[in-house]
Design an enzyme around this catalytic site. Structure first.
Site, PDB file in Angstrom:
ATOM      1  N   HIS B  96      -3.211  30.448  53.030  1.00 36.23           N
ATOM      2  CA  HIS B  96      -4.447  29.817  52.564  1.00 36.23           C
ATOM      3  C   HIS B  96      -4.403  29.758  51.047  1.00 36.23           C
ATOM      4  CE1 HIS B  96      -8.551  28.795  51.895  1.00 36.23           C
ATOM      5  NE2 HIS B  96      -8.962  29.996  51.590  1.00 36.23           N
ATOM      6  N   HIS B  98      -6.277  27.596  47.409  1.00 39.81           N
ATOM      7  CA  HIS B  98      -7.250  26.637  46.873  1.00 39.81           C
ATOM      8  C   HIS B  98      -6.523  25.739  45.875  1.00 39.81           C
ATOM      9  CE1 HIS B  98     -11.324  28.743  47.894  1.00 39.81           C
ATOM     10  NE2 HIS B  98     -10.406  29.144  48.739  1.00 39.81           N
ATOM     11  N   ASP B 121       7.877  13.648  55.567  1.00 41.00           N
ATOM     12  CA  ASP B 121       8.850  14.709  55.833  1.00 41.00           C
ATOM     13  C   ASP B 121       8.186  15.943  56.445  1.00 41.00           C
ATOM     14  OD1 ASP B 121      11.186  13.452  55.066  1.00 41.00           O
ATOM     15  OD2 ASP B 121      11.188  14.255  53.037  1.00 41.00           O
ATOM     16  N   HIS B 170     -13.917  23.298  51.695  1.00 42.68           N
ATOM     17  CA  HIS B 170     -13.268  24.551  51.370  1.00 42.68           C
ATOM     18  C   HIS B 170     -11.873  24.280  50.773  1.00 42.68           C
ATOM     19  CE1 HIS B 170     -12.706  28.993  52.838  1.00 42.68           C
ATOM     20  NE2 HIS B 170     -12.036  28.761  51.734  1.00 42.68           N
ATOM     21  N   TYR B 228      18.427  16.547  59.025  1.00 43.00           N
ATOM     22  CA  TYR B 228      18.262  17.050  57.662  1.00 43.00           C
ATOM     23  C   TYR B 228      18.659  18.522  57.633  1.00 43.00           C
ATOM     24  CZ  TYR B 228      16.048  18.123  53.185  1.00 43.00           C
ATOM     25  OH  TYR B 228      15.795  18.522  51.894  1.00 43.00           O
TER      26      TYR B 228
END
Lengths: 235, 235, 235, 235
Positions: B96, B98, B121, B170, B228
């Site tokens: 998580h 910001h 991608d 958020h 890849y």
């Protein structure tokens, strides 16, 4: 093999310069350096992080696309590099990045308009954007066809006078007499893309730079009357 | 206890990568790594600055939310991590942040539109934004309910094919087969958010990338025909 | 010659400060420091990368434009520096950059509007943009004529009260009582350009700062009643 | 005097954190730390570069504005700090920056609108902007009056619940229970300003965050039921 050592070093230095100069996040990019005498080029291995990269990891590939030396898979973009290196004997290396501002133009399908002397020091006009690739081009030899749309975009211009283009929906490719020069152009392309997006914000209908000033700056660094730097530049 | 040492190290490395990669200011973010055999995960302690963080500070929490080891309080976002880690046995960690550009989209309640190959991608379409949370969800088990709106947003898609979403008002959450992969996706999400906002500035009505190109790039890195990197990727 | 050692050191320090402060990519910029007694100035050699630059590489040029000492070619912008240094005996150095935000204004042909106290600490009004150069000015003594349009733009103002301008389609030039001060102004110009472009985004019709506040801040740092810093500033 | 050593150290650490965290260019900012028992505060000397700054350079000033210790002139903004430190016994330090995005809002005379949870972790609403100062306020005790318009803007709110404001046409001031906390808020203000300007670009009519979510996040970190971090926060 020892005789590729210098070539691998050259490609390695160019590759690690890309994140160092802020042009690459993750593994979004690669650089290749060519050895014309031996008919091979050195390129980054696919998906290897730049922090872990070593000169000996560079993969040696020939002009038919065969791996000549190295245990790792070469970059998935290798056919694009090969297409450009074989089309243009005058270039010594190719660089591909997803640098943010240049890629924003590529995604939008817009050329980077030539607004000032910074741009004119490297390009004789807009940094062009290729046409979109067709579904067939995408579904078959995608990376080779990516090279083809670049070649189509360059047309009859000397690629040393047009040292980079944006691939539509994708990102910039640049080149030069050496891979070090291709890195320099990649820095310039990102820089002028950033300035152009801000100039457009300040003046949405801004026309391109006046022809006289464009020609003056381009010729300061290119052609027989170049006077920038310590000696006539190689182009 | 010594048998959590590796797990804590893994979570620690992911947590300190977040400010190092420019994804986090202050203590705005956290990462968790799971040990499926033992039924626990390691997560950042709440409100501890990244400069002061040590591997042994990671808190071990079980799937019922009980602290199994550690003296510090786990991240206040722990229930969100727990919700995702228990819903999806195929993921190995959650991140998580910001990060600025991705959060700008989240605040605006807009998905990050898929405009180019950089995005393709990692994602097979837009990076979605959850619905807004209801007052009741906010006032009761807020962080657990945050996980619920993410799960609702993912729906029937394999979370490894949709490795991140924006929580409305958020910020982004990402995940992967490992927490290291979740960090990589968090970098990609910020990068493509930055490019998207600039592409929108250059072309306000820009349509999303053409289907063929999207599929091509996504499948270069995902699924049975991925080519890849150095081996078929784990997903 | 040993008696230019200090002057070269001063010019060198200013030149390497430019990339260190984020004002320059590649070799897009240069700085000069003057020695009024000896009638010479030290300036960066043309096209030499900042990483490779050494104090002894600085080139000594006299006010007629003759190279007095040094083996390298001086910056191609030397005539612009010479024009300013000879026009204004009160200045001690000149700095030229292509810093991104300031150059975006220059390319757009717009002055940087004075919107706040940051700007007013350095300028008594907008940072002006020169008129465009004529085809004749461009095709003849281009770099000298660049200096001329700057001088024309300054007009009757004391250049220490107007320590920088934007050259149309080109980029900023700044100056000061010393080359160190010219570097400081170059940093300020980039900083206020960045703020101005964002303030314009937030308030497209924003009027300039109120006269009383402008005067107050400008006079905190300039003129007989200046009270900023540890002693009356030199201007 | 030795008994100010700790206070000077505290102020010094806060001051040098400002350029380290990217909040300050040149000498555009300053921080002060208060010692309530002795009725003094330590503040940065005026116009001294951050590279040269030493703990012992901090100037000790009392609540009447007299310099108690130190040979250097205190920051020209000292009266603003003094106004805030004497008005609010609950605060331990004040920080002033010209951080780019926050200053762009200040110059535009706009509050930073509260769009997401990042913002709500620090502020219970918009980051307000003061009214413009009158010509008389500017021409008399300008820096003291700057403090007055901040105090007027805060009104009856506890300043620990409103830990920063933008001074119109100028830049942000922040504060907290300690000067270290004031630095943290200064980082947050710049971060949320950057996100807000981009959210406005993506959604020009974006309404503020929903009340329930705002309250939830603000109370996670503030007030009797705070549960973020390792212990109840000091406010």
């Amino acid at each position: 093999m020892a005789h590729y050592k210098e070539l691998k070093r050259e490609a390695y230095e160019a590759n690690i310069a890309l994140p160092a100069k802020g042009l690459i996040n993750l593994t979004f990019g690669n650089a290749s350096a060519v050895d014309r005498k031996r008919g091979v080029f050195a390129i980054k291995p696919s998906g290897v992080g730049y922090d872990d990269l070593r000169p000996e990891d560079m993969v040696i590939v020939d002009f038919e696309g065969e791996r000549v030396e190295g245990k790792l898979n070469p970059s998935s973009d290798t056919p694009t590099h090969r297409r450009l290196l074989t089309a243009y004997p005058q270039i010594g290396g190719v660089v591909h990045t997803h640098s943010s501002h240049a890629t924003a133009f590529a995604q939008a399908g817009r050329a980077i308009p030539i607004f000032g002397t910074t741009h004119a020091d490297y390009f004789n006009g807009d940094v062009p954007v290729t046409r979109k690739m067709t579904p067939q081009e995408i579904s078959t030899a995608y990376e080779w066809e990516t090279g083809n749309v670049i070649v189509e975009c360059i047309g009859n211009i000397d690629p040393l006078d047009l040292p980079g283009v944006l691939v539509n929906r994708h990102a910039p490719f640049t080149w030069g007499v050496s891979v070090a020069k291709a890195v320099e152009v990649a820095v310039a392309v990102e820089c002028i893309a950033q300035m152009a997006i801000m100039s457009l914000q300040l003046a949405p209908s801004l026309p391109q730079i006046e022809t006289e000033l464009l020609t003056k700056h381009f010729q300061r660094k290119h052609g027989p009357n170049a006077y920038y730097g310590q000696k006539p530049p190689p182009t």
